[in-house]
Design a protein around this motif. Structure first.
Motif, short mmCIF file in Angstrom:
data_model
loop_
_atom_site.label_atom_id
_atom_site.label_comp_id
_atom_site.label_asym_id
_atom_site.label_seq_id
_atom_site.Cartn_x
_atom_site.Cartn_y
_atom_site.Cartn_z
N PHE A 52 0.85 -1.18 0.00
CA PHE A 52 0.00 0.00 0.00
C PHE A 52 0.89 1.24 0.00
O PHE A 52 1.97 1.25 0.59
CB PHE A 52 -0.90 0.03 1.24
N LEU A 61 -4.72 6.54 -2.67
CA LEU A 61 -4.18 5.25 -2.23
C LEU A 61 -3.92 4.35 -3.43
O LEU A 61 -4.76 4.21 -4.32
CB LEU A 61 -5.17 4.58 -1.27
N LEU A 63 -2.12 0.37 -4.56
CA LEU A 63 -1.79 -0.96 -4.06
C LEU A 63 -1.11 -1.73 -5.18
O LEU A 63 -1.72 -1.98 -6.22
CB LEU A 63 -3.05 -1.70 -3.60
N THR A 76 -0.01 0.82 -8.77
CA THR A 76 -1.03 -0.23 -8.79
C THR A 76 -0.86 -1.09 -10.04
O THR A 76 -0.85 -0.57 -11.15
CB THR A 76 -2.44 0.38 -8.76
N LEU A 95 -8.27 -2.69 -3.12
CA LEU A 95 -7.91 -1.28 -3.24
C LEU A 95 -9.15 -0.39 -3.21
O LEU A 95 -9.19 0.62 -2.49
CB LEU A 95 -7.12 -1.05 -4.53
N GLN A 99 -9.95 2.39 -0.29
CA GLN A 99 -10.03 3.79 -0.72
C GLN A 99 -11.28 4.44 -0.13
O GLN A 99 -11.25 5.61 0.25
CB GLN A 99 -10.04 3.87 -2.25
N PHE A 105 -2.26 4.51 4.75
CA PHE A 105 -1.23 3.48 4.59
C PHE A 105 -0.05 3.80 5.50
O PHE A 105 0.10 4.93 5.97
CB PHE A 105 -0.78 3.36 3.13
N LEU A 115 -2.42 0.54 6.83
CA LEU A 115 -2.32 -0.46 5.76
C LEU A 115 -0.87 -0.64 5.32
O LEU A 115 -0.19 0.31 4.98
CB LEU A 115 -3.17 -0.03 4.57
N THR A 135 -1.23 -5.27 8.42
CA THR A 135 -1.53 -3.94 8.96
C THR A 135 -0.70 -3.69 10.23
O THR A 135 -0.08 -4.61 10.78
CB THR A 135 -3.02 -3.82 9.35
#
Length: 272
Positions: A52, A61, A63, A76, A95, A99, A105, A115, A135
């Motif tokens: 993340f 965000l 991923l 991503t 994702l 979001q 993150f 994250l 996490t």
């Protein structure tokens, strides 16, 4: 964009460059055999660790994978073709879900955030899938809706387990301070040449199951037939054995096979 045959040529050249000086010092002549291709060229990976982050500072965000040459920026990779469609569906849906949750993150500079990673493992032969969300413990949101969203996805494989891995270390690595099972179990099964292996979150396994079969069969051919008399007294050592895949393939013809491995999870996941 590179043809597969060209990538094989480059890889073979790299191995030749590495081993050339060593082979030149051998007393007997060594034969360098050509590289063997993977039977499957796309969608072959059985493990991916996604991070993340954001693609640009203070951006939305993301991923995926770290941008080349960057420790912070994450791209991503929802179009990646070295994994199959189930990986892409799990990545994209995860994702979109987070979001909407507005959860931060984990910033690698400030060490603040929630994250960290998304770990996905899928057996190429059995189709079983293990999903783990990594996490920190800086927040405690209810992950039940995320779990239910994953279970509702139209996947080709079957989700065997969904986990939350808590990691408060400052190091940018997937490790566990605590593992919580949100659904199912914390392992899945993969098969290689008639043997079944139990694979957990952190146990080592060749990331290309199809290529692993070619690799292990080649090793078996080099050793030869251990059952023709000399096998009765043969002891085979499988060093850095992981889940003992090679050891299991050698076992039928040898007197004894000894696997050496430091990762307890890998040893426990090996077939008897």
């Amino acid at each position: 964009s590179m043809p597969y045959e060209e990538s094989l040529r480059i890889k073979e050249g790299q191995v030749r460059d590495l081993l050339g000086p060593v082979l030149a010092k051998q007393e007997r002549e060594c034969v360098f055999e050509p590289i063997k291709p993977s039977p499957v060229r796309f969608g072959y990976r059985n493990k991916m660790e996604f991070s993340f982050g954001d693609e640009v500072k203070d951006g939305p965000l993301a991923l995926g994978m770290h941008k080349k040459g960057s420790f912070y920026d994450v791209v991503t990779v929802d179009g990646c073709r070295i994994v199959d469609g189930d990986y892409r569906k799990i990545l994209s849906s995860t994702l979109r879900y987070f979001q909407k949750q507005n959860l931060p993150f984990f910033h690698r500079y400030t060490h603040q955030g929630y994250l960290r990673h998304l770990l996905v493992r899928k057996a190429s032969k059995t189709g079983e899938i293990l999903v783990a969300l990594v996490t920190t413990t800086q927040a405690e949101p209810d992950l039940t809706p995320w779990k239910e969203m994953l279970l509702a996805l139209p996947l080709e494989g079957r989700i065997a387990g969904i986990l939350q891995i808590c990691n408060d270390s400052v190091a940018d690595a997937v490790k566990s301070d605590e593992t919580r099972i949100l659904y199912g179990q914390d392992f899945f099964y993969e098969e290689l040449r008639g043997l079944k292996f139990r694979i957990s979150t952190f146990s080592f396994f060749q990331t290309n199951s199809w290529g692993a079969e070619v690799l292990y069969e080649t090793a078996r051919e080099y050793i030869g037939d251990l059952s023709n008399g000399r096998g009765a007294d043969s002891v085979v050592y499988d060093l850095y054995s992981g889940t003992r895949t090679i050891a299991q393939l050698m076992a039928p013809g040898a007197k004894k096979v000894i696997g050496v491995e430091i990762v307890v999870e890998a040893v426990e996941g090996a077939p008897e």
